[in-house]
Design a protein around this motif. Structure first.
Motif, PDB file in Angstrom:
ATOM      1  N   GLU A 267     -34.057   4.013 -37.491  1.00 10.65           N
ATOM      2  CA  GLU A 267     -34.861   5.459 -37.450  1.00 10.65           C
ATOM      3  C   GLU A 267     -35.826   5.896 -38.781  1.00 10.65           C
ATOM      4  OE1 GLU A 267     -32.464   9.938 -38.878  1.00 10.65           O
ATOM      5  OE2 GLU A 267     -31.448   7.949 -38.585  1.00 10.65           O
ATOM      6  N   GLY A 268     -36.273   6.386 -38.402  1.00 10.50           N
ATOM      7  CA  GLY A 268     -38.234   6.591 -39.148  1.00 10.50           C
ATOM      8  C   GLY A 268     -38.772   5.654 -38.761  1.00 10.50           C
ATOM      9  N   THR A 269     -39.128   4.887 -37.595  1.00  8.36           N
ATOM     10  CA  THR A 269     -40.318   3.786 -36.991  1.00  8.36           C
ATOM     11  C   THR A 269     -41.250   4.643 -36.720  1.00  8.36           C
ATOM     12  OG1 THR A 269     -38.593   2.114 -36.741  1.00  8.36           O
ATOM     13  CG2 THR A 269     -40.580   2.143 -35.932  1.00  8.36           C
ATOM     14  N   ILE A 270     -42.018   4.349 -37.710  1.00  5.99           N
ATOM     15  CA  ILE A 270     -43.817   5.461 -37.217  1.00  5.99           C
ATOM     16  C   ILE A 270     -43.784   5.444 -35.616  1.00  5.99           C
ATOM     17  CG2 ILE A 270     -44.589   5.099 -39.218  1.00  5.99           C
ATOM     18  CD1 ILE A 270     -47.305   3.233 -38.657  1.00  5.99           C
TER      19      ILE A 270
ATOM     20  N   LYS B 281     -35.210  -7.714 -37.066  1.00  5.50           N
ATOM     21  CA  LYS B 281     -34.867  -7.044 -37.263  1.00  5.50           C
ATOM     22  C   LYS B 281     -35.253  -5.901 -37.533  1.00  5.50           C
ATOM     23  CE  LYS B 281     -32.313  -9.869 -41.298  1.00  5.50           C
ATOM     24  NZ  LYS B 281     -32.379 -10.016 -42.877  1.00  5.50           N
ATOM     25  N   ASN B 282     -34.388  -4.727 -36.921  1.00 10.65           N
ATOM     26  CA  ASN B 282     -35.071  -3.513 -36.152  1.00 10.65           C
ATOM     27  C   ASN B 282     -35.276  -3.193 -37.392  1.00 10.65           C
ATOM     28  OD1 ASN B 282     -33.110  -2.442 -38.251  1.00 10.65           O
ATOM     29  ND2 ASN B 282     -31.724  -1.323 -36.267  1.00 10.65           N
ATOM     30  N   GLY B 283     -35.184  -3.975 -39.282  1.00  7.91           N
ATOM     31  CA  GLY B 283     -35.918  -2.916 -40.200  1.00  7.91           C
ATOM     32  C   GLY B 283     -37.484  -3.752 -40.718  1.00  7.91           C
ATOM     33  N   ASP B 284     -37.847  -4.628 -39.882  1.00  6.03           N
ATOM     34  CA  ASP B 284     -39.077  -5.319 -39.613  1.00  6.03           C
ATOM     35  C   ASP B 284     -39.784  -5.125 -38.953  1.00  6.03           C
ATOM     36  OD1 ASP B 284     -37.928  -6.816 -41.714  1.00  6.03           O
ATOM     37  OD2 ASP B 284     -36.989  -8.524 -40.440  1.00  6.03           O
ATOM     38  N   ILE B 285     -39.295  -4.128 -37.430  1.00  5.62           N
ATOM     39  CA  ILE B 285     -40.426  -3.557 -37.121  1.00  5.62           C
ATOM     40  C   ILE B 285     -41.072  -2.497 -37.586  1.00  5.62           C
ATOM     41  CG2 ILE B 285     -40.764  -2.648 -34.966  1.00  5.62           C
ATOM     42  CD1 ILE B 285     -38.058  -3.667 -33.676  1.00  5.62           C
ATOM     43  N   LYS B 286     -42.512  -2.235 -37.660  1.00 10.36           N
ATOM     44  CA  LYS B 286     -42.756  -1.314 -38.521  1.00 10.36           C
ATOM     45  C   LYS B 286     -43.805  -0.528 -37.504  1.00 10.36           C
ATOM     46  CE  LYS B 286     -41.402  -3.092 -42.630  1.00 10.36           C
ATOM     47  NZ  LYS B 286     -40.650  -2.532 -43.721  1.00 10.36           N
ATOM     48  N   GLY B 287     -44.329  -0.446 -36.760  1.00  8.38           N
ATOM     49  CA  GLY B 287     -44.593   0.908 -36.051  1.00  8.38           C
ATOM     50  C   GLY B 287     -44.382   0.265 -34.001  1.00  8.38           C
ATOM     51  N   ILE B 288     -44.946   1.922 -33.541  1.00 15.66           N
ATOM     52  CA  ILE B 288     -44.546   1.125 -32.517  1.00 15.66           C
ATOM     53  C   ILE B 288     -46.206   2.432 -31.651  1.00 15.66           C
ATOM     54  CG2 ILE B 288     -43.463   2.555 -30.509  1.00 15.66           C
ATOM     55  CD1 ILE B 288     -41.177   2.610 -31.834  1.00 15.66           C
ATOM     56  N   GLY B 289     -46.617   1.391 -30.921  1.00 18.81           N
ATOM     57  CA  GLY B 289     -47.922   2.368 -29.554  1.00 18.81           C
ATOM     58  C   GLY B 289     -47.566   1.945 -28.557  1.00 18.81           C
ATOM     59  N   LEU B 290     -47.748   3.154 -27.949  1.00 21.88           N
ATOM     60  CA  LEU B 290     -47.813   3.687 -26.630  1.00 21.88           C
ATOM     61  C   LEU B 290     -49.088   3.680 -25.537  1.00 21.88           C
ATOM     62  CD1 LEU B 290     -45.736   6.986 -27.034  1.00 21.88           C
ATOM     63  CD2 LEU B 290     -44.961   4.608 -26.640  1.00 21.88           C
ATOM     64  N   SER B 291     -48.732   2.833 -24.756  1.00 20.81           N
ATOM     65  CA  SER B 291     -49.943   3.004 -23.237  1.00 20.81           C
ATOM     66  C   SER B 291     -49.469   3.678 -22.480  1.00 20.81           C
ATOM     67  CB  SER B 291     -50.505   1.389 -23.859  1.00 20.81           C
ATOM     68  OG  SER B 291     -51.240   1.266 -21.995  1.00 20.81           O
TER      69      SER B 291
ATOM     70  N   GLU C 230     -31.276   9.885 -32.290  1.00 23.76           N
ATOM     71  CA  GLU C 230     -30.862   9.817 -31.176  1.00 23.76           C
ATOM     72  C   GLU C 230     -31.275   8.398 -30.055  1.00 23.76           C
ATOM     73  OE1 GLU C 230     -30.408  12.484 -27.451  1.00 23.76           O
ATOM     74  OE2 GLU C 230     -31.001  13.166 -29.217  1.00 23.76           O
ATOM     75  N   ALA C 231     -32.939   8.645 -30.703  1.00 26.10           N
ATOM     76  CA  ALA C 231     -33.103   6.906 -30.155  1.00 26.10           C
ATOM     77  C   ALA C 231     -33.198   6.288 -30.890  1.00 26.10           C
ATOM     78  CB  ALA C 231     -34.659   7.631 -29.878  1.00 26.10           C
ATOM     79  N   ALA C 232     -33.180   6.055 -31.454  1.00 23.14           N
ATOM     80  CA  ALA C 232     -32.784   4.658 -32.817  1.00 23.14           C
ATOM     81  C   ALA C 232     -30.937   4.036 -32.199  1.00 23.14           C
ATOM     82  CB  ALA C 232     -32.569   4.749 -34.405  1.00 23.14           C
ATOM     83  N   ASP C 233     -30.465   5.164 -32.087  1.00 26.47           N
ATOM     84  CA  ASP C 233     -28.839   5.057 -31.747  1.00 26.47           C
ATOM     85  C   ASP C 233     -28.875   3.995 -30.170  1.00 26.47           C
ATOM     86  OD1 ASP C 233     -27.768   5.622 -33.814  1.00 26.47           O
ATOM     87  OD2 ASP C 233     -27.147   7.450 -33.087  1.00 26.47           O
ATOM     88  N   LEU C 234     -29.991   4.662 -29.152  1.00 20.99           N
ATOM     89  CA  LEU C 234     -30.312   4.351 -27.933  1.00 20.99           C
ATOM     90  C   LEU C 234     -31.250   2.479 -27.442  1.00 20.99           C
ATOM     91  CD1 LEU C 234     -30.507   7.697 -26.077  1.00 20.99           C
ATOM     92  CD2 LEU C 234     -29.241   6.525 -26.197  1.00 20.99           C
TER      93      LEU C 234
END
Length: 500
Positions: free
Chosen positions: A229-232, A67-77, A220-224
């Motif tokens: 929405e609001g995920t860190i 579930k997308n609500g269980d995804i708490k964060g995103i890191g970028l490399s 917008e990014a959440a829809d794509l």
């Protein structure tokens, strides 16, 4: 709770999903093209990056059923040094100029002559290299004045993905360190460099530490993507700093070797250290400290070139496994054949865009397997060049952790151990920079107090290859020959590069 790590590589974006104990729940990879419009040029379309990333995130969420609500964060490399230019409407102005692009030697010479080596080292901890971002900006100013006049923002490759996810212009200290516009010692943009090169300060993104929250996923990014929405989204890091986190290379004494498209030898440091000759890069690390690293422009890419462009050029389908199996039967030294791995020029320690790849010592007894093994050895010798400088700086080397596509080969790991003369380890985390990025997002969310705690909890050594004494002795002798070949050929390389 789950965390996403996104690694924007040169050939593909890799996206992984981990749970808080570090187990990888799922992963996906999406490729995109690299364009070589002229010899020595290397470009990509940033929209290709975003299309691959948003599709990959959506696919990963669907595939794992999380579930997308269980995804708490995103890191970028991501790949470092690339130049992405946006206009006032956030449109990409031209193809991104990549890290391995070699068109900017004149601009590097200008920067060095204008500031001088001592001021460059003082302001940035590095010297002007063709791969870095600053000379790319000057190249655009000189050769694409129409584009330069429209610049509103400058971003690094992974930070374009951040912008598409969050709408924020931001970067992190480790990636910013590779621009030649960053005060690495004090972890902030260098006003002296920006002023000297007449680059507006407001073009540059806000800079964060790697585990700091830089923004939140927009509607917008959440829809794509299927994200909430609001995920860190945390700062993340350049691919090498992220990869070091992903292998646990966050303490003194551990050195990591990334055996990917390029080759990197990376040593973590608690204090800011600079090689006075600028043969190594001194950058901010993603753990709040610093690191030094040497970079080969072509590492596993040499083996890929050998297979794709030579062995399978006429439609053959010989596999990597087959070629490596053949090479394993060849004795160390490849029957007196030495390969110089300068297919895209070189950075460490020679900093020469005109250096060229070479087989030296060919005779009538050599076969395909000798040439394959010589490539493995040549890349390892090139990596040893960086290791020797690290030792000169009195940085301890107790253990080497290897990652990247080339690390999958037991033979190549043994060659590395024998040429380095030190144990070479593999760790349980095999996802490299993407895993490091995911770890940073978990730290940013508060699962761990810092990067060191996360790495000590999640990352363990799973396999070790030890150097074989007689091989070490033989390779030490060959290495002395290898390191003299560049000096002997340097002037000829420049002449060859001028041939159309």
């Amino acid at each position: 709770m789950y965390f996403i790590g996104i690694d924007l590589g040169t050939s593909a974006v890799k996206i992984i999903l981990i749970e808080e104990k570090g187990n990888v729940i799922g992963s996906t990879s999406k490729e995109y093209p690299v364009y070589y419009p002229q010899p020595g040029w290397s470009e990509q379309n940033p929209e290709d990056w975003w299309n691959a990333t948003k599709d990959g995130i959506r696919e990963l969420i669907i595939k794992t059923g999380v579930k997308n609500g269980d995804i708490k964060g995103i890191g970028l490399s991501g790949q470092m040094h690339g130049l992405v230019l946006l206009d006032e409407n956030n449109n990409v102005l031209m193809p991104a100029i990549l890290w391995n692009d070699q068109r900017t030697q004149e601009e590097c010479d200008y920067i060095t002559q204008t500031l001088g080596k001592e001021r460059l080292t003082k302001y940035t901890g590095n010297k002007a290299l063709t791969g870095f971002t600053a000379p790319k900006i000057l190249w655009v100013k000189k050769h694409r004045t129409d584009i330069y006049k429209k610049i509103h923002r400058i971003l690094l490759p992974k930070d374009y993905i951040r912008f598409k996810l969050t709408g924020e212009y931001a970067t992190d200290v480790s990636d910013a360190s590779g621009t030649l516009l960053f005060d690495v010692e004090n972890r902030k943009w260098s006003k002296e460099m920006l002023d000297a090169l007449e680059i507006p300060y407001n073009w540059m993104p806000k800079c964060y530490e790697s585990t700091e929250v830089t923004g939140y996923v927009t509607k917008e990014a959440a829809d794509l993507t299927g994200l909430k929405e609001g995920t860190i989204v945390v700062g993340g890091g350049g691919d090498q700093a992220s990869g070091a986190v992903g292998t646990g290379t966050v303490k003194s004494g551990i050195v990591s070797v990334a055996l990917g498209t390029s080759g990197v030898v990376f040593a973590s440091q608690d204090k800011y250290v600079v090689d006075e000759e600028n043969r190594l890069h001194s950058f901010c690390h993603a753990n709040g400290k610093w690191h030094v690293m040497g970079v080969m422009l072509s590492a596993a890419a040499c083996l890929k070139w050998w297979i794709d462009n030579i062995i399978n050029f006429n439609g053959s389908s010989i596999t990597y496994e087959k070629l490596l199996e053949e090479a394993e039967k060849v004795t160390p030294g490849s029957g007196g054949l030495i390969f110089l791995p300068y297919l895209m020029g070189e950075r460490t320690p020679h900093s020469d865009p005109y250096a060229r790849g070479s087989f030296i010592g060919l005779n009538m007894t050599h076969k395909r397997e000798h040439m394959t093994r010589a490539i493995l050895e040549g890349v390892a010798f090139g990596l040893r060049d960086s290791l020797e400088i690290i030792k000169e700086l009195n940085i301890p080397v107790n253990e080497v952790r290897v990652s990247g596509g080339g690390a999958k080969s037991v033979l190549w790991r043994q060659v590395l151990a024998d040429i380095f003369g030190v144990r070479v380890d593999m760790v349980n985390a095999t996802e490299g920079p993407a895993f490091g990025a995911a770890i940073m997002s978990a730290v940013g969310y508060g699962i761990f107090k810092d990067v060191e705690e996360a790495c000590s909890t999640l990352i363990k050594v799973t396999d070790s290859v030890y150097p074989i004494g007689e091989n070490v002795s033989k390779y030490n002798e060959i290495y002395q020959i290898y390191r003299g070949l560049y000096k002997a050929l340097k002037d000829r390389f420049g002449e060859i590069a001028s041939i159309n």
